[in-house]
Design a protein around this motif. Sequence first.
Motif, short mmCIF file in Angstrom:
data_model
loop_
_atom_site.label_atom_id
_atom_site.label_comp_id
_atom_site.label_asym_id
_atom_site.label_seq_id
_atom_site.Cartn_x
_atom_site.Cartn_y
_atom_site.Cartn_z
N THR A 9 0.81 -1.14 0.08
CA THR A 9 0.19 0.08 0.04
C THR A 9 0.84 1.22 0.08
O THR A 9 1.57 1.56 1.08
CB THR A 9 -0.98 0.08 1.28
OG1 THR A 9 -1.66 -1.06 1.46
CG2 THR A 9 -1.72 1.37 1.28
N LYS A 11 2.46 4.80 0.41
CA LYS A 11 2.12 5.71 1.39
C LYS A 11 3.23 6.98 1.04
O LYS A 11 4.43 6.53 0.67
CB LYS A 11 2.00 5.46 2.74
CG LYS A 11 0.77 4.67 3.11
CD LYS A 11 0.91 4.12 4.54
CE LYS A 11 -0.33 3.22 4.97
NZ LYS A 11 -0.23 2.74 6.20
N ARG A 20 -1.42 8.50 4.39
CA ARG A 20 -2.13 8.73 3.01
C ARG A 20 -2.33 10.12 2.93
O ARG A 20 -2.41 10.92 3.85
CB ARG A 20 -3.43 7.68 3.44
CG ARG A 20 -2.97 6.34 3.23
CD ARG A 20 -4.31 5.32 3.39
NE ARG A 20 -4.09 4.17 3.20
CZ ARG A 20 -3.97 3.29 4.28
NH1 ARG A 20 -4.10 3.67 5.39
NH2 ARG A 20 -3.75 2.00 4.13
N SER A 21 -3.09 10.34 2.03
CA SER A 21 -3.41 11.76 1.55
C SER A 21 -4.65 12.25 2.72
O SER A 21 -5.29 11.30 2.87
CB SER A 21 -3.94 12.11 0.37
OG SER A 21 -4.49 13.44 0.22
N VAL A 26 -6.47 9.17 -4.35
CA VAL A 26 -5.42 8.28 -4.88
C VAL A 26 -5.56 8.35 -6.32
O VAL A 26 -6.42 8.58 -6.98
CB VAL A 26 -5.32 6.82 -4.55
CG1 VAL A 26 -5.18 6.94 -2.98
CG2 VAL A 26 -6.54 5.94 -4.91
N PRO A 51 -0.96 8.12 -3.18
CA PRO A 51 -1.52 8.99 -2.74
C PRO A 51 -1.80 10.33 -3.49
O PRO A 51 -0.73 10.75 -3.99
CB PRO A 51 -0.83 9.38 -1.31
CG PRO A 51 -0.36 8.00 -1.16
CD PRO A 51 0.16 7.57 -2.22
N CYS A 53 -1.63 13.86 -3.10
CA CYS A 53 -1.74 14.95 -1.80
C CYS A 53 -2.46 16.15 -2.43
O CYS A 53 -2.20 16.55 -3.45
CB CYS A 53 -0.09 14.78 -1.58
SG CYS A 53 0.66 13.54 -0.92
#
Length: 299
Positions: A9, A11, A20-21, A26, A51, A53
């Motif tokens: 996952t 990050k 994560r954001s 995503v 992510p 952002c």
Amino acid sequence: MARIPVTKTPKVYVGGQFIRSESGRVFPVREAGSGKREAGKGEAALLGNIPQCTRKDLRNAVEAAAKAGPDWAHRTPYNRGQILYRFGEMLESRSAEMADALVISGASTKAAAAKEVTAAVDRLIYYAGWADKYEQVLGNTNPVAGPFFNFTVAEPMGIIGIVADDAFPLLGLLSQIAPVIVSGNVCVCLASEKYPYPAIVLGELLAVSDLPGGVVNLLTGFRKELVPTFATHTHIRGVSAVVNQDEKKQLQLGAAESIKRVRARKRDEKLDWTGEKAQSVYEIRDFVEFKTTWHPIGA
């Protein structure tokens, strides 16, 4: 029964933590050149959901950098050099994984990826060597008419924003990071938009290096959303960016309003990050402040 593999996952690495954001957004990144296809689809296999952002993530990263800044700036140059050297050691030890990240994301061929990782290690070691020497080159003893010593000394600026290019997503990014942090600055980086996966792996490497959390903060996302905030955020004291003409104008206008230094390279010019001209003590000079001190002779 066939085992279901545990997939990563992705990050981003901010303040020494993997996050994560804040928006939960995503964007997908797919494997390149693997020949794998998702079942029932003609698309390449999914490498990960990266992510996306936001401006809030950028502001949070600036806060994390601000907390880490004083401790990093007050460390001895020798210690910063040791830590940067250790960073290079860690990259060397995981060079195969980093090269795979470049290849699988489509950023490079296998042979070129190996060369890029080697050059990135060498770039870190190069700047580690400058950690306790750049002040002797950039500073000065000034002649004055009086019984005083007058010195020009180089000091870190604080928080520096970095916007990376798509070309050489590892070497280019580290070539911007290393000269910024070696002098005691901290940074908030926007990784390559097209090839963000190598920066995700770089964050995992940073977490196990000796570099304190918050000194380097890595974000992934879209330039059009984040470049304006890099330009106008008042706590970002300088920006090192590889940008197109419109983004350069945006940075310069925002910098004029928020009083920050901008080093903008053109994306259109294919930068040779592997060459000798890509590393220099003058890359360090771009993000230090020069201050003058007076000391009475004999004091």
